[in-house]
Design a protein around this motif. Structure first.
Motif: not given
Lengths: 147, 131
Positions: A62-65, A127-131, B42-45
């Motif tokens: 989830a990018a941009g949170l 942009g990655v939530l790691h739980i 662009a979304d690039m998570p």
């Protein structure tokens, strides 16, 4: 660039490639059966879940949170992740494409039964939530000494 | 991932590219135009700055990125929405854009690319004189 990268045998790239191969193997085309609470493909955000004997790792792409607007909770073995992503619409702009998710989301994951709801770590990076949810000690495979 | 012995570099590169095309994710984008130019998001998570690659070749803008996330040793998958580690998407630029002055930034997995219009294509206000 990619071709050049592929030709390099630098150990850094070798490590990186190994990790990629590992991920391709894990999450590759052979799909594991989907859970009863899993959302349709294409739902936001995409989630990967992996397990080891020690813990269960959940990755939300989830990018941009804003991490402050994320609500992660766990009850028994049900993990709920709720949040929102608001994309401000530019004034005086002419939009050609709007593919990115805008709004609220909620995903519920059913984790293995032996997870310990008291031991959860979460981090948001790139942009990655790691739980990470640890498993209960008793549930781990133990070596039994034979007298 | 180097080619088989006896295979030329060209061939192994071609195979690699084909493999990437099959396994790559098409990132979701928003594109809009304002007076200054075009803005692409662009979304690039999962992509860190050092694993992002952008390139302009003639009039094509290509964006590529590799997902690098930390995974414990010996992890087994339970569920996977993301089944590739590579993002790739390209766009055809138009002539009034200044590909030499593209500005890009990456934050929390969101790539923002600003492509300005060439100076002579910036809108100019035309004064209307009263007779």
């Amino acid at each position: 660039m990619f071709g050049i990268l592929g030709d390099l045998d630098d150990s850094l790239f070798a490590d990186f490639r190994r990790m990629q191969e590992q991920m391709d193997e894990l999450f590759g085309p052979d799909r594991p059966p989907s859970g009863i609470r899993s959302a349709a493909r294409g739902s936001f955000p995409p989630i990967n879940v992996g397990s080891t004997p020690e813990r269960v790792d959940v990755y939300l792409f989830a990018a941009g949170l804003d991490p402050d607007k994320l609500d992660v909770s766990i009850q028994q073995n049900l993990l709920t992740i709720a949040g929102e992503r608001r994309l401000p619409r530019e004034e005086d702009a002419n939009y050609f494409r709007q593919e990115r998710f805008d709004g609220e989301f909620r995903r519920v994951l059913s984790l293995p039964d032996d997870v310990d709801p008291g031991r959860v770590d979460a981090a948001y990076r790139d942009g990655v939530l790691h739980i990470s949810i640890h498993r209960r000690e008793a549930a781990r495979p133990r070596r039994i000494a034979i007298k | 991932m180097t080619g088989k012995p006896g295979m030329t570099k060209q061939e192994s590169r071609g195979l690699k590219q084909r493999r990437d095309a099959e396994h790559s994710i098409r990132p979701a984008v928003d594109i809009f135009e304002n007076q200054a130019g075009i803005v692409l998001r662009a979304d690039m998570p999962g992509v860190a700055r050092e694993h992002l690659n952008m390139r302009v070749d003639h009039d094509t803008l290509s964006i590529e990125g590799e997902i690098s996330i930390s995974m414990p040793e010996g992890m087994e998958p339970i569920h996977a929405d993301v089944r590739a580690t590579h993002y790739r998407r390209s766009f055809l630029l138009s002539r009034e854009l200044d590909s030499g002055r593209i500005d890009a930034s990456l934050k929390d997995g969101v790539l923002t690319v600003r492509i300005p219009k060439l100076a002579e294509h910036q809108p100019r206000k035309i004064e209307i004189r009263t007779a």
